[in-house]
Motif scaffolding. Structure first.
Motif, mmCIF file in Angstrom:
data_model
loop_
_atom_site.group_PDB
_atom_site.id
_atom_site.type_symbol
_atom_site.label_atom_id
_atom_site.label_comp_id
_atom_site.label_asym_id
_atom_site.label_seq_id
_atom_site.Cartn_x
_atom_site.Cartn_y
_atom_site.Cartn_z
ATOM 1 N N MET A 122 0.785 -1.178 -0.038
ATOM 2 C CA MET A 122 0.173 0.049 0.076
ATOM 3 C C MET A 122 0.861 1.080 0.077
ATOM 4 O O MET A 122 0.638 2.192 -0.836
ATOM 5 C CB MET A 122 -0.932 0.046 1.227
ATOM 6 N N GLU A 123 2.053 1.206 0.891
ATOM 7 C CA GLU A 123 2.698 2.350 1.007
ATOM 8 C C GLU A 123 3.518 2.548 -0.272
ATOM 9 O O GLU A 123 3.823 3.869 -0.934
ATOM 10 C CB GLU A 123 3.950 2.198 1.880
ATOM 11 N N ALA A 124 3.909 1.451 -1.021
ATOM 12 C CA ALA A 124 4.668 1.607 -2.448
ATOM 13 C C ALA A 124 3.754 2.299 -3.405
ATOM 14 O O ALA A 124 4.165 3.068 -4.396
ATOM 15 C CB ALA A 124 5.071 0.117 -2.920
ATOM 16 N N MET A 125 2.430 2.005 -3.371
ATOM 17 C CA MET A 125 1.463 2.660 -4.167
ATOM 18 C C MET A 125 1.548 4.315 -3.964
ATOM 19 O O MET A 125 1.246 4.825 -4.859
ATOM 20 C CB MET A 125 0.168 1.933 -4.093
ATOM 21 N N GLN A 126 1.278 4.496 -2.603
ATOM 22 C CA GLN A 126 1.339 5.836 -2.103
ATOM 23 C C GLN A 126 2.713 6.503 -2.712
ATOM 24 O O GLN A 126 2.532 7.699 -3.269
ATOM 25 C CB GLN A 126 1.158 6.057 -0.867
ATOM 26 N N ASP A 127 3.603 5.992 -2.713
ATOM 27 C CA ASP A 127 5.197 6.697 -3.157
ATOM 28 C C ASP A 127 4.931 6.747 -4.462
ATOM 29 O O ASP A 127 5.260 7.931 -4.893
ATOM 30 C CB ASP A 127 6.220 5.817 -2.567
ATOM 31 N N ARG A 128 4.664 5.633 -5.248
ATOM 32 C CA ARG A 128 4.329 5.978 -6.765
ATOM 33 C C ARG A 128 3.549 7.163 -7.192
ATOM 34 O O ARG A 128 3.448 7.889 -8.121
ATOM 35 C CB ARG A 128 4.013 4.775 -7.292
ATOM 36 N N VAL A 129 2.516 7.357 -6.451
ATOM 37 C CA VAL A 129 1.378 8.504 -6.656
ATOM 38 C C VAL A 129 2.235 9.822 -6.285
ATOM 39 O O VAL A 129 2.022 10.668 -7.158
ATOM 40 C CB VAL A 129 0.046 8.312 -5.699
ATOM 41 N N LYS B 207 -2.768 7.480 -14.412
ATOM 42 C CA LYS B 207 -2.578 5.724 -14.341
ATOM 43 C C LYS B 207 -2.288 5.541 -13.059
ATOM 44 O O LYS B 207 -3.001 4.558 -12.541
ATOM 45 C CB LYS B 207 -1.548 5.737 -15.430
ATOM 46 N N VAL B 208 -1.290 6.182 -12.671
ATOM 47 C CA VAL B 208 -0.946 5.585 -11.269
ATOM 48 C C VAL B 208 -2.122 5.877 -10.001
ATOM 49 O O VAL B 208 -2.360 4.836 -9.335
ATOM 50 C CB VAL B 208 0.232 6.370 -10.561
ATOM 51 N N THR B 209 -2.700 6.947 -10.111
ATOM 52 C CA THR B 209 -3.802 7.300 -9.121
ATOM 53 C C THR B 209 -4.819 6.112 -9.457
ATOM 54 O O THR B 209 -5.464 5.562 -8.515
ATOM 55 C CB THR B 209 -4.252 8.709 -9.469
ATOM 56 N N GLU B 210 -5.204 5.982 -10.675
ATOM 57 C CA GLU B 210 -6.399 4.996 -10.944
ATOM 58 C C GLU B 210 -5.760 3.384 -10.589
ATOM 59 O O GLU B 210 -6.722 2.692 -9.888
ATOM 60 C CB GLU B 210 -6.568 4.770 -12.358
ATOM 61 N N GLN B 211 -4.776 3.114 -10.546
ATOM 62 C CA GLN B 211 -4.087 1.963 -10.128
ATOM 63 C C GLN B 211 -4.062 1.854 -8.482
ATOM 64 O O GLN B 211 -4.489 0.755 -8.077
ATOM 65 C CB GLN B 211 -2.697 1.683 -10.518
ATOM 66 N N SER B 212 -3.914 2.778 -8.069
ATOM 67 C CA SER B 212 -4.081 2.979 -6.329
ATOM 68 C C SER B 212 -5.488 2.731 -5.986
ATOM 69 O O SER B 212 -5.524 2.189 -5.092
ATOM 70 C CB SER B 212 -3.393 4.606 -5.958
ATOM 71 N N ARG C 265 -7.699 1.368 -7.496
ATOM 72 C CA ARG C 265 -8.175 -0.087 -7.945
ATOM 73 C C ARG C 265 -7.666 -0.916 -6.873
ATOM 74 O O ARG C 265 -8.345 -1.932 -6.095
ATOM 75 C CB ARG C 265 -7.796 -0.519 -9.145
ATOM 76 N N ASN C 266 -6.424 -0.820 -6.357
ATOM 77 C CA ASN C 266 -5.726 -1.639 -5.394
ATOM 78 C C ASN C 266 -6.237 -1.482 -4.267
ATOM 79 O O ASN C 266 -6.797 -2.408 -3.407
ATOM 80 C CB ASN C 266 -4.290 -1.305 -5.299
ATOM 81 N N THR C 267 -6.775 -0.103 -3.570
ATOM 82 C CA THR C 267 -7.534 0.133 -2.438
ATOM 83 C C THR C 267 -8.738 -0.786 -2.396
ATOM 84 O O THR C 267 -9.284 -1.128 -1.411
ATOM 85 C CB THR C 267 -7.582 1.663 -2.279
ATOM 86 N N LEU C 268 -9.748 -0.517 -3.706
ATOM 87 C CA LEU C 268 -11.009 -1.016 -3.765
ATOM 88 C C LEU C 268 -10.743 -2.728 -3.471
ATOM 89 O O LEU C 268 -11.695 -3.100 -2.879
ATOM 90 C CB LEU C 268 -11.616 -0.774 -5.085
ATOM 91 N N GLU C 269 -9.896 -3.108 -4.477
ATOM 92 C CA GLU C 269 -9.771 -4.690 -4.242
ATOM 93 C C GLU C 269 -9.150 -5.009 -2.857
ATOM 94 O O GLU C 269 -9.866 -6.102 -2.308
ATOM 95 C CB GLU C 269 -8.599 -5.115 -5.143
ATOM 96 N N ALA D 43 -11.702 -7.465 -0.448
ATOM 97 C CA ALA D 43 -11.142 -8.746 0.291
ATOM 98 C C ALA D 43 -11.174 -8.595 1.675
ATOM 99 O O ALA D 43 -11.402 -9.887 2.248
ATOM 100 C CB ALA D 43 -9.449 -8.697 -0.200
ATOM 101 N N GLN D 44 -10.995 -7.631 2.107
ATOM 102 C CA GLN D 44 -11.244 -7.524 3.628
ATOM 103 C C GLN D 44 -12.590 -7.781 4.139
ATOM 104 O O GLN D 44 -13.004 -8.653 5.172
ATOM 105 C CB GLN D 44 -10.912 -5.960 4.200
#
Length: 183
Positions: free
Chosen positions: A1-8, A143-148, A150-154, A158-159
């Motif tokens: 999750m942090e890696a995605m935030q770093d990419r954003v 693109k990165v925001t959209e991926q982030s 999607r990952n958060t939603l997924e 899952a939770q």
């Protein structure tokens, strides 16, 4: 999750830098435009000054014409007089050309306008490149925001599924913890 935030965050930094470069390029275009306008104004003030014949130049031209008339009026011209006439005519042509030639200041003003036009063209090219970089950086951020997202939603889905599975795990017992104790 942090890696995605770093990419954003990195994508936002890249976009912000591209925006800063674009603003700098816009200022350079504005500055180059102002310089061109000033150069054109200066050219307009000095243009034609060289073409104005001064009284001194006009006097020299008239004296040369008079000398030519005197030489032409002589009936029996010697070879020397014919050559003097030819030289006098050439000198008259030179005097007229010099008196109407553009001035050095006008030549410099023309060069200044040409240089200012080149500077403006370069600044506009840099601005075009900066705009393209902003567009590309914004696309990457999107693109990165959209991926982030999607990952958060997924992860949220899952939770929720995990919570439902754990809640139903102890069906027929007192719940999840009771089922664990019975195991």
């Amino acid at each position: 999750m942090e890696a995605m935030q770093d990419r954003v965050a990195n994508a936002e930094k890249s976009r912000n830098k591209a925006l800063a470069d674009q603003m700098k390029a816009e200022k350079e275009v504005e500055k180059a435009t102002e310089n061109l306008d000033k150069a054109k104004q200066h050219l307009a003030t000095v243009q034609g000054l060289g073409a104005q014949v001064t009284a001194e130049e006009q006097l020299a031209i008239e004296r040369q014409r008079e000398a030519i008339r005197e030489l032409e009026e002589q009936e029996d011209k010697s070879t020397i007089q014919k050559l003097e006439l030819q030289v006098a005519q050439e000198r008259l042509a030179e005097l007229i050309a010099e008196s109407t030639a553009i001035s050095r200041e006008e030549e410099q003003a023309l060069r200044d306008v040409e240089n200012a036009e080149k500077d403006l063209t370069r600044a506009e090219d840099l601005r075009t490149e900066a705009i393209a970089k902003v567009t590309e950086a914004q696309k990457e951020l999107n693109k990165v925001t959209e991926q982030s997202f999607r990952n958060t939603l997924e992860q949220a889905i899952a939770q929720e599924q995990l919570t439902k599975a754990l809640a139903s795990f102890g069906a027929g017992t007192k719940g999840y913890e009771d089922a664990l104790k019975k195991m």
